[in-house]
Design a protein around this motif. Sequence first.
Motif: not given
Length: 185
Positions: A70-77, A113-121
């Motif tokens: 769940d990437i919610t907290l890693y979103r850039d928006d 951007r979703t993939v970037r957030a997934a990678l960050d998480e």
Amino acid sequence: MAEPQRRTLMDAARVEGVLARMAEEIVHLTAGGSGLLLVGVERRGVQLAARLADLLRARTGAAPLTGSLDITLYRDDLMTVGPRPVVGQTRLPVGGIDGRQLVIVDDVLYTGRTVRAALDELADFGRPKRILLAVLVDRGGRELPIQGDVVGERVQVEEGGRVEVLVPELDGSLGVELVGAEGGA
């Protein structure tokens, strides 16, 4: 307000065929799929990852481990989502992700951007040996230099349009639809 026009891009049989081809590509790219971990991005990526895991088990005889992000907290928006975003649960297998071949599974690749957030998480949980990206639909329109390693279908989408992936667990049917902006598809 008029309902946007919908057009079927893939029916259930087509989605199943595309997923079978994607599973074959994953086996090829991971040298047989040994020690593989499929991680679906909430929401529909989780259901697609489960389908791919079943196909991989049938193909190789070994069931890959699965998880969800769940990437919610890693979103850039995140600030534009609202004051109380709904946060789901990230589930990764016992033993973690260090040293594993990992496949991020998502339904639609658009801006990246979703993939970037997934990678960050994922970076917060460890360091996989290798990360691949598998997406059912690549609709173009990238804002970041991210591409799928395993892509089911590539489609062009007009300004204001979107791609909706349907899964039985959430939508009652399996398929992919192109939803046009008001006044056209």
